[in-house]
Structures are given as structure tokens and as C-alpha cells.
Write an enzyme that holds these catalytic residues in place. Structure first.
Site, PDB file in Angstrom:
ATOM      1  N   ASN A  64       0.853  -1.184   0.000  1.00  0.00           N
ATOM      2  CA  ASN A  64       0.000   0.000   0.000  1.00  0.00           C
ATOM      3  C   ASN A  64       0.892   1.238   0.000  1.00  0.00           C
ATOM      4  OD1 ASN A  64      -1.785   2.193   1.312  1.00  0.00           O
ATOM      5  ND2 ASN A  64      -3.195   0.501   0.943  1.00  0.00           N
ATOM      6  N   GLU A  74       2.749 -14.309   4.359  1.00  0.00           N
ATOM      7  CA  GLU A  74       2.492 -15.328   5.389  1.00  0.00           C
ATOM      8  C   GLU A  74       1.247 -14.982   6.197  1.00  0.00           C
ATOM      9  OE1 GLU A  74       5.231 -13.698   4.698  1.00  0.00           O
ATOM     10  OE2 GLU A  74       7.030 -14.715   5.389  1.00  0.00           O
TER      11      GLU A  74
HETATM   12  N1  THU Z   1       7.267  -9.559   2.973  1.00  0.00           N
HETATM   13  C1  THU Z   1       6.514 -10.685   3.073  1.00  0.00           C
HETATM   14  O1  THU Z   1       5.515 -10.851   2.375  1.00  0.00           O
HETATM   15  N2  THU Z   1       6.885 -11.612   3.983  1.00  0.00           N
HETATM   16  C2  THU Z   1       7.959 -11.488   4.808  1.00  0.00           C
HETATM   17  O2  THU Z   1       8.152 -12.302   5.699  1.00  0.00           O
HETATM   18  C3  THU Z   1       8.898 -10.389   4.626  1.00  0.00           C
HETATM   19  C4  THU Z   1       8.451  -9.293   3.755  1.00  0.00           C
HETATM   20  C5  THU Z   1       6.864  -8.530   2.005  1.00  0.00           C
HETATM   21  C6  THU Z   1       6.437  -7.243   2.629  1.00  0.00           C
HETATM   22  C7  THU Z   1       6.671  -6.279   1.511  1.00  0.00           C
HETATM   23  O3  THU Z   1       5.552  -6.291   0.642  1.00  0.00           O
HETATM   24  C8  THU Z   1       7.845  -6.867   0.757  1.00  0.00           C
HETATM   25  O4  THU Z   1       7.949  -8.215   1.172  1.00  0.00           O
HETATM   26  C9  THU Z   1       9.168  -6.171   1.013  1.00  0.00           C
HETATM   27  O5  THU Z   1       9.444  -6.112   2.355  1.00  0.00           O
END
Ligand code: THU
Length: 157
Positions: A64, A74
Site C-alpha cells: 500500500n 504469510e
Molecule cells: N514480505 C513478506 O511478504 N513476507 C515477509 O516475511 C517479509 C516481507 C513482504 C512485505 C513487503 O511487501 C515486501 O515483502 C518487502 O518487504
């Protein structure tokens, strides 16, 4: 002074060493990276969860413009599972990531601290350790229970 040394065990495996079901959950996590909405980080994270009743729930990161309003892959999967199947323990959680070039990462990415805390809560809620599979093209990490990634974690239940 007494010193406490904490030990974690992580299996480093190839997909061929996993069970058919584990591989299916990893495949769903890989597939879910294509639904990721990551126009800011270009870090496309996919997750998939296997529930005890055999249902596989996908998730992916949703970003966003107001950064804290987004959500990790997750947690998007874990919360979707909780919303639809509140009585179903989570058995497996798989994660895969594609980079800005659209390629799957060679080395596994691991869950952020907030996601680890939510995984702790899920294990506590269902009294069921979760098998965590972190996919990379070179190798996959297979981890039995979030305690391996988050020792001394906070729980109230
Ligand atoms: N992100 C995840 O989806 N899972 C994680 O455990 C770490 C980070 C995403 C959040 C954000 O959209 C992108 O990765 C970069 O941080």
C-alpha cells in the site's frame, strides 16, 4: 554468570526430498507469487498453508502507498485460513519469493518478525507445530516448528 546457548535446526533439502504433499504446498506458494501486489518493493512473496482437513490456502504480499497498511504473504494466508477455517490446525506453511526481475530467489527468504509472531500464535492456538518450508532455487529450508526460528517467543496462552 551463566550463559545460555540456543540451538536451531534447519534441514537444507532439495524438493525431491520432500513428501508429495509438502511439494504441493511449495508449488502453491510459488504460484501465489504471481498474485502478489508489490508495486513498491517489487519483492513478490507467495505463501501457502496446508490445513488438517487437506485444504491449501494461498496468500501473497499486498502493499500500500501508506506502507504500514500493507501485509506480508504469510500473514495474508494465515489470517485467510483463520477467517475461513477457524477450527482447522495449520500443518504446513510454505513461502517463495520472486525478485524484481521476476526470478525466484536462489536462496530462501525467511519470515519477518511480525509473521514469526503470528506463526507462534497459530501453533499455540492449535497446539500444533507447523512445518515451515522456505523455497529457494538452490535449496529449500525445511523447519519443524517456529521455535527453531523464534526461540524464547512470547505467548500468553
Ligand atoms: N514480505 C513478506 O511478504 N513476507 C515477509 O516475511 C517479509 C516481507 C513482504 C512485505 C513487503 O511487501 C515486501 O515483502 C518487502 O518487504
Amino acid at each position: 554468570m551463566e550463559e545460555l546457548t540456543l540451538k536451531s535446526t534447519i534441514q537444507v533439502v532439495q524438493l525431491s526430498e520432500l513428501t508429495d504433499m509438502e511439494r504441493a504446498v511449495v508449488e502453491k506458494a510459488k504460484e501465489s507469487t504471481y498474485n502478489s501486489y508489490a508495486p513498491y518493493s517489487h519483492f513478490h512473496v507467495g505463501a501457502a498453508i496446508l490445513l488438517k482437513n487437506g485444504t491449501i490456502i494461498p496468500g501473497c504480499n499486498q502493499e500500500n502507498a501508506a506502507f504500514p497498511s500493507g501485509l506480508c504473504a504469510e500473514r495474508s494466508a494465515l489470517f485467510a485460513a483463520g477467517a475461513q477455517y477457524p477450527d482447522q490446525p495449520v500443518l504446513i506453511l510454505a513461502i517463495a519469493v520472486r525478485n524484481s526481475k521476476g526470478e525466484f530467489l536462489e536462496e530462501p527468504a525467511s519470515p519477518c518478525g511480525s509473521c514469526r509472531q503470528v506463526i507462534v500464535e497459530t501453533e499455540t492456538r492449535y497446539n500444533q507445530p507447523i512445518r515451515i518450508l522456505l523455497y529457494g532455487t538452490k535449496y529449500t529450508y525445511a523447519i519443524d516448528g517456529i521455535k527453531q526460528l523464534m526461540p524464547l517467543s512470547f505467548t500468553e496462552l
